[in-house]
Design a protein around this motif. Structure first.
Motif, PDB file in Angstrom:
ATOM      1  N   PHE A  11      52.403 -68.772  -9.162  1.00 50.25           N
ATOM      2  CA  PHE A  11      53.164 -67.528  -9.066  1.00 50.25           C
ATOM      3  C   PHE A  11      54.617 -67.683  -9.499  1.00 50.25           C
ATOM      4  O   PHE A  11      55.330 -66.694  -9.640  1.00 50.25           O
ATOM      5  CB  PHE A  11      53.102 -66.949  -7.659  1.00 50.25           C
ATOM      6  N   LYS A  12      55.054 -68.900  -9.740  1.00 49.73           N
ATOM      7  CA  LYS A  12      56.391 -69.108 -10.293  1.00 49.73           C
ATOM      8  C   LYS A  12      56.450 -68.573 -11.728  1.00 49.73           C
ATOM      9  O   LYS A  12      57.527 -68.252 -12.219  1.00 49.73           O
ATOM     10  CB  LYS A  12      56.763 -70.584 -10.262  1.00 49.73           C
ATOM     11  N   ASN A  13      55.296 -68.494 -12.361  1.00 49.00           N
ATOM     12  CA  ASN A  13      55.191 -67.938 -13.707  1.00 49.00           C
ATOM     13  C   ASN A  13      55.025 -66.423 -13.578  1.00 49.00           C
ATOM     14  O   ASN A  13      54.038 -65.944 -13.025  1.00 49.00           O
ATOM     15  CB  ASN A  13      53.998 -68.566 -14.429  1.00 49.00           C
ATOM     16  N   GLU A  14      55.990 -65.661 -14.069  1.00 48.74           N
ATOM     17  CA  GLU A  14      55.979 -64.197 -13.928  1.00 48.74           C
ATOM     18  C   GLU A  14      54.742 -63.553 -14.561  1.00 48.74           C
ATOM     19  O   GLU A  14      54.213 -62.581 -14.029  1.00 48.74           O
ATOM     20  CB  GLU A  14      57.242 -63.590 -14.531  1.00 48.74           C
ATOM     21  N   ALA A  15      54.265 -64.095 -15.672  1.00 44.39           N
ATOM     22  CA  ALA A  15      53.082 -63.525 -16.331  1.00 44.39           C
ATOM     23  C   ALA A  15      51.844 -63.709 -15.462  1.00 44.39           C
ATOM     24  O   ALA A  15      51.009 -62.800 -15.360  1.00 44.39           O
ATOM     25  CB  ALA A  15      52.871 -64.174 -17.698  1.00 44.39           C
ATOM     26  N   VAL A  16      51.724 -64.860 -14.819  1.00 50.05           N
ATOM     27  CA  VAL A  16      50.594 -65.121 -13.924  1.00 50.05           C
ATOM     28  C   VAL A  16      50.662 -64.177 -12.735  1.00 50.05           C
ATOM     29  O   VAL A  16      49.664 -63.566 -12.345  1.00 50.05           O
ATOM     30  CB  VAL A  16      50.583 -66.598 -13.457  1.00 50.05           C
ATOM     31  N   ARG A  17      51.847 -64.038 -12.162  1.00 47.90           N
ATOM     32  CA  ARG A  17      52.026 -63.157 -11.003  1.00 47.90           C
ATOM     33  C   ARG A  17      51.704 -61.708 -11.362  1.00 47.90           C
ATOM     34  O   ARG A  17      51.025 -61.006 -10.612  1.00 47.90           O
ATOM     35  CB  ARG A  17      53.462 -63.267 -10.473  1.00 47.90           C
ATOM     36  N   ALA A  18      52.143 -61.249 -12.512  1.00 45.51           N
ATOM     37  CA  ALA A  18      51.888 -59.871 -12.945  1.00 45.51           C
ATOM     38  C   ALA A  18      50.394 -59.633 -13.122  1.00 45.51           C
ATOM     39  O   ALA A  18      49.871 -58.590 -12.712  1.00 45.51           O
ATOM     40  CB  ALA A  18      52.648 -59.575 -14.237  1.00 45.51           C
ATOM     41  N   GLU A  19      49.701 -60.580 -13.736  1.00 47.76           N
ATOM     42  CA  GLU A  19      48.255 -60.423 -13.936  1.00 47.76           C
ATOM     43  C   GLU A  19      47.519 -60.436 -12.608  1.00 47.76           C
ATOM     44  O   GLU A  19      46.584 -59.661 -12.392  1.00 47.76           O
ATOM     45  CB  GLU A  19      47.717 -61.524 -14.851  1.00 47.76           C
ATOM     46  N   TYR A  20      47.934 -61.294 -11.698  1.00 44.65           N
ATOM     47  CA  TYR A  20      47.337 -61.344 -10.364  1.00 44.65           C
ATOM     48  C   TYR A  20      47.524 -60.000  -9.661  1.00 44.65           C
ATOM     49  O   TYR A  20      46.593 -59.458  -9.066  1.00 44.65           O
ATOM     50  CB  TYR A  20      47.965 -62.476  -9.550  1.00 44.65           C
ATOM     51  N   ASP A  21      48.719 -59.459  -9.740  1.00 47.85           N
ATOM     52  CA  ASP A  21      48.996 -58.163  -9.126  1.00 47.85           C
ATOM     53  C   ASP A  21      48.148 -57.056  -9.743  1.00 47.85           C
ATOM     54  O   ASP A  21      47.690 -56.151  -9.046  1.00 47.85           O
ATOM     55  CB  ASP A  21      50.478 -57.814  -9.229  1.00 47.85           C
ATOM     56  N   ASN A  22      47.928 -57.122 -11.058  1.00 45.64           N
ATOM     57  CA  ASN A  22      47.088 -56.123 -11.738  1.00 45.64           C
ATOM     58  C   ASN A  22      45.644 -56.172 -11.255  1.00 45.64           C
ATOM     59  O   ASN A  22      44.939 -55.168 -11.303  1.00 45.64           O
ATOM     60  CB  ASN A  22      47.121 -56.317 -13.257  1.00 45.64           C
ATOM     61  N   LEU A  23      45.199 -57.335 -10.811  1.00 44.98           N
ATOM     62  CA  LEU A  23      43.817 -57.507 -10.370  1.00 44.98           C
ATOM     63  C   LEU A  23      43.658 -57.405  -8.850  1.00 44.98           C
ATOM     64  O   LEU A  23      42.560 -57.604  -8.330  1.00 44.98           O
ATOM     65  CB  LEU A  23      43.292 -58.869 -10.843  1.00 44.98           C
ATOM     66  N   ALA A  24      44.720 -57.082  -8.140  1.00 41.54           N
ATOM     67  CA  ALA A  24      44.699 -57.065  -6.677  1.00 41.54           C
ATOM     68  C   ALA A  24      43.609 -56.163  -6.114  1.00 41.54           C
ATOM     69  O   ALA A  24      42.933 -56.524  -5.145  1.00 41.54           O
ATOM     70  CB  ALA A  24      46.068 -56.660  -6.133  1.00 41.54           C
ATOM     71  N   ASP A  25      43.409 -54.989  -6.695  1.00 33.74           N
ATOM     72  CA  ASP A  25      42.380 -54.070  -6.194  1.00 33.74           C
ATOM     73  C   ASP A  25      40.984 -54.665  -6.351  1.00 33.74           C
ATOM     74  O   ASP A  25      40.138 -54.514  -5.473  1.00 33.74           O
ATOM     75  CB  ASP A  25      42.457 -52.717  -6.896  1.00 33.74           C
ATOM     76  N   GLU A  26      40.738 -55.343  -7.465  1.00 28.36           N
ATOM     77  CA  GLU A  26      39.441 -55.987  -7.668  1.00 28.36           C
ATOM     78  C   GLU A  26      39.223 -57.103  -6.653  1.00 28.36           C
ATOM     79  O   GLU A  26      38.137 -57.245  -6.089  1.00 28.36           O
ATOM     80  CB  GLU A  26      39.327 -56.546  -9.086  1.00 28.36           C
ATOM     81  N   PHE A  27      40.258 -57.910  -6.424  1.00 27.25           N
ATOM     82  CA  PHE A  27      40.154 -58.980  -5.436  1.00 27.25           C
ATOM     83  C   PHE A  27      39.874 -58.410  -4.052  1.00 27.25           C
ATOM     84  O   PHE A  27      39.094 -58.971  -3.283  1.00 27.25           O
ATOM     85  CB  PHE A  27      41.428 -59.828  -5.399  1.00 27.25           C
ATOM     86  N   GLU A  28      40.505 -57.291  -3.730  1.00 25.78           N
ATOM     87  CA  GLU A  28      40.299 -56.668  -2.419  1.00 25.78           C
ATOM     88  C   GLU A  28      38.857 -56.179  -2.274  1.00 25.78           C
ATOM     89  O   GLU A  28      38.241 -56.355  -1.223  1.00 25.78           O
ATOM     90  CB  GLU A  28      41.265 -55.508  -2.221  1.00 25.78           C
ATOM     91  N   LEU A  29      38.308 -55.579  -3.331  1.00 21.06           N
ATOM     92  CA  LEU A  29      36.919 -55.124  -3.281  1.00 21.06           C
ATOM     93  C   LEU A  29      35.977 -56.305  -3.079  1.00 21.06           C
ATOM     94  O   LEU A  29      35.081 -56.259  -2.233  1.00 21.06           O
ATOM     95  CB  LEU A  29      36.539 -54.364  -4.549  1.00 21.06           C
ATOM     96  N   ILE A  30      36.170 -57.369  -3.819  1.00 17.72           N
ATOM     97  CA  ILE A  30      35.328 -58.559  -3.693  1.00 17.72           C
ATOM     98  C   ILE A  30      35.411 -59.108  -2.271  1.00 17.72           C
ATOM     99  O   ILE A  30      34.391 -59.454  -1.670  1.00 17.72           O
ATOM    100  CB  ILE A  30      35.744 -59.630  -4.735  1.00 17.72           C
ATOM    101  N   ASP A  31      36.616 -59.160  -1.730  1.00 21.23           N
ATOM    102  CA  ASP A  31      36.796 -59.648  -0.368  1.00 21.23           C
ATOM    103  C   ASP A  31      36.071 -58.753   0.637  1.00 21.23           C
ATOM    104  O   ASP A  31      35.435 -59.243   1.566  1.00 21.23           O
ATOM    105  CB  ASP A  31      38.287 -59.729  -0.032  1.00 21.23           C
TER     106      ASP A  31
END
Length: 96
Positions: A11-31
């Motif tokens: 998450f120190k890499n802004e691009a990685v953090r942004a992509e993770y945030d974009n996928l947050a809803d999908e991760f929540e559904l899977i969880d």
């Protein structure tokens, strides 16, 4: 290295953090899917039999490798003793 340490480092890499945030809803559904199945005490195979599908379909769904229909989500939840509910939440921080 633990998963939390790996995430912290990534998450120190802004691009990685942004992509993770974009996928947050999908991760929540899977969880939520795996949590429902776990609370029901079911294996993927047992759940698949309950809803009339193959174990591989349950696995794919729980890995986020599909585009499930509303009917599929309802069947999954019902087989675990839950129901699905759609909630609209205002998106205040993202630009379309």
């Amino acid at each position: 290295m633990s998963l939390n340490a790996l995430k912290h480092e990534a998450f120190k890499n802004e691009a990685v953090r942004a992509e993770y945030d974009n996928l947050a809803d999908e991760f929540e559904l899977i969880d939520q899917l795996t949590s429902m199945r776990s609370k029901a005490g079911l294996t993927q195979e047992q759940l698949a039999k309950r809803i009339g599908t193959a174990k591989s379909n349950i696995s794919r769904l729980e890995r986020g490798r599909g585009n499930p229909s509303w009917e599929t989500l309802k069947k999954y939840a019902h087989a675990c003793g839950f129901r699905v509910k759609l909630e609209a939440v205002e998106d205040t921080g993202k630009i379309a």
